[in-house]
Design a protein around this motif. Structure first.
Motif, PDB file in Angstrom:
ATOM      1  N   SER A   8       0.511  -1.070   0.349  1.00 45.53           N
ATOM      2  CA  SER A   8      -0.150   0.136  -0.155  1.00 45.53           C
ATOM      3  C   SER A   8       1.046   0.983  -0.146  1.00 45.53           C
ATOM      4  CB  SER A   8      -1.537   0.328   1.351  1.00 45.53           C
ATOM      5  OG  SER A   8      -0.680  -0.100   2.031  1.00 45.53           O
ATOM      6  N   SER A   9       2.016   1.395   0.286  1.00 44.11           N
ATOM      7  CA  SER A   9       2.873   2.259   0.327  1.00 44.11           C
ATOM      8  C   SER A   9       3.159   3.001  -1.069  1.00 44.11           C
ATOM      9  CB  SER A   9       3.939   2.245   0.984  1.00 44.11           C
ATOM     10  OG  SER A   9       4.985   0.401   0.045  1.00 44.11           O
ATOM     11  N   ASN A  10       3.568   2.007  -2.289  1.00 43.93           N
ATOM     12  CA  ASN A  10       3.314   2.041  -3.452  1.00 43.93           C
ATOM     13  C   ASN A  10       1.706   2.822  -4.651  1.00 43.93           C
ATOM     14  OD1 ASN A  10       4.624  -0.859  -3.563  1.00 43.93           O
ATOM     15  ND2 ASN A  10       5.488   0.441  -3.345  1.00 43.93           N
ATOM     16  N   ILE A  11       0.695   2.657  -3.566  1.00 43.03           N
ATOM     17  CA  ILE A  11      -0.632   3.204  -4.209  1.00 43.03           C
ATOM     18  C   ILE A  11      -0.157   4.482  -5.117  1.00 43.03           C
ATOM     19  CG2 ILE A  11      -2.700   4.133  -3.859  1.00 43.03           C
ATOM     20  CD1 ILE A  11      -2.659   2.273  -1.399  1.00 43.03           C
ATOM     21  N   GLU A  12       0.851   5.399  -4.769  1.00 43.92           N
ATOM     22  CA  GLU A  12       1.094   6.868  -5.774  1.00 43.92           C
ATOM     23  C   GLU A  12       1.622   6.097  -6.964  1.00 43.92           C
ATOM     24  OE1 GLU A  12      -0.903   9.768  -6.334  1.00 43.92           O
ATOM     25  OE2 GLU A  12      -1.978   9.059  -5.183  1.00 43.92           O
ATOM     26  N   GLU A  13       2.930   5.397  -6.924  1.00 42.25           N
ATOM     27  CA  GLU A  13       3.747   5.269  -7.681  1.00 42.25           C
ATOM     28  C   GLU A  13       3.482   4.428  -8.777  1.00 42.25           C
ATOM     29  OE1 GLU A  13       7.422   3.730  -6.214  1.00 42.25           O
ATOM     30  OE2 GLU A  13       8.240   3.444  -8.270  1.00 42.25           O
ATOM     31  N   ILE A  14       2.192   3.909  -8.464  1.00 47.25           N
ATOM     32  CA  ILE A  14       1.148   3.132  -9.521  1.00 47.25           C
ATOM     33  C   ILE A  14       0.067   3.140 -10.359  1.00 47.25           C
ATOM     34  CG2 ILE A  14       0.092   0.382  -9.543  1.00 47.25           C
ATOM     35  CD1 ILE A  14       1.318  -1.068  -7.233  1.00 47.25           C
ATOM     36  N   LYS A  15      -0.098   3.749  -9.628  1.00 50.10           N
ATOM     37  CA  LYS A  15      -1.416   4.417 -10.081  1.00 50.10           C
ATOM     38  C   LYS A  15      -0.653   5.666 -11.270  1.00 50.10           C
ATOM     39  CE  LYS A  15      -4.555   8.579  -9.657  1.00 50.10           C
ATOM     40  NZ  LYS A  15      -5.674   9.637  -8.705  1.00 50.10           N
TER      41      LYS A  15
END
Ligand SMILES: CC(C)(COP(=O)(O)OP(=O)(O)OC[C@H]1O[C@@H](n2cnc3c(N)ncnc32)[C@H](O)[C@@H]1OP(=O)(O)O)[C@@H](O)C(=O)NCCC(=O)NCCS
Length: 178
Positions: A8-15
């Protein structure tokens, strides 16, 4: 290159990855649409209904894929692959196929029996998918391109016909994705 479950710490990078990749390939409005879709998938789907994976190179996420539960009235453990993206400058090096196979292997180990997707048979047939008619298994929404409804069994050579309607997760339950 390493493949991992997303965190969940990757959410922005994945978006950002999905927004950029789909903007490059399909135009900016599609990029924004798919970026928002993956954000909604990650933030609005129960953990039991979602698998997400990333490909990492030099500490950067250069690929990502999501699978979400597809519920049929009959009891079968089914997931839908959608969407998947490989960073534009890393495409056509086999990474997409490796990431899909990594995800499917993980699902199989977790008891998933069947995976569907909606896309280009030419590409997805390289990772085990074949054309599915809606007589065999219904899609959750009306398909704009019925020839893009694809599936593969993870437990046998063929998909057994599944009766009844199917239901996707909330984030995908919009006609524009189908
Ligand atoms: C589709 C995608 C995930 C494939 O990943 P990839 O790492 O580039 O693909 P691989 O190198 O593993 O496989 C190569 C095959 O993918 C297909 N492919 C990949 N990029 C393609 C492109 N730009 N146009 C047409 N086919 C393409 C071809 O079938 C190709 O095989 P070929 O080189 O023998 O013709 C990636 O190109 C991508 O992110 N594209 C933009 C977003 C997208 O369309 N996602 C899929 C729909 S959800």
């Amino acid at each position: 290159m390493i493949f991992l479950s997303y965190s969940s710490s990757n959410i922005e990078e994945i978006k950002q990855l999905f927004t950029k990749v789909f903007s490059d390939s399909e135009g900016q409005s599609e990029g924004v649409l798919i970026g928002n879709l993956v954000y909604d998938l990650m933030t609005g789907t129960g953990v039991q209904d979602l698998y997400g994976f990333v490909a990492i190179e030099n500490k950067k996420i250069i690929g990502s894929i999501f699978f979400t539960r597809l519920i049929f009235e009959s009891e079968v453990n089914v997931f839908l692959l959608s969407p998947v993206a490989i960073h534009t400058s890393y495409q056509r090096q086999g990474i997409g196929q490796k990431l899909i196979n990594f995800g499917i292997h993980h699902l199989k180990e977790n008891g998933v029996g069947l995976v569907f997707t909606y896309g280009d048979l030419k590409f997805y047939s390289k990772v085990g998918f074949s054309l599915v008619t809606e007589k065999l298994a219904k899609a959750p929404l009306t398909l704009t391109y019925p020839e893009g409804w694809l599936g593969q069994s993870l437990v046998s050579d063929e998909i057994e016909p599944i009766t009844g309607d199917s239901y996707c997760v909330e984030a995908l339950n919009k006609p524009e994705y189908w």
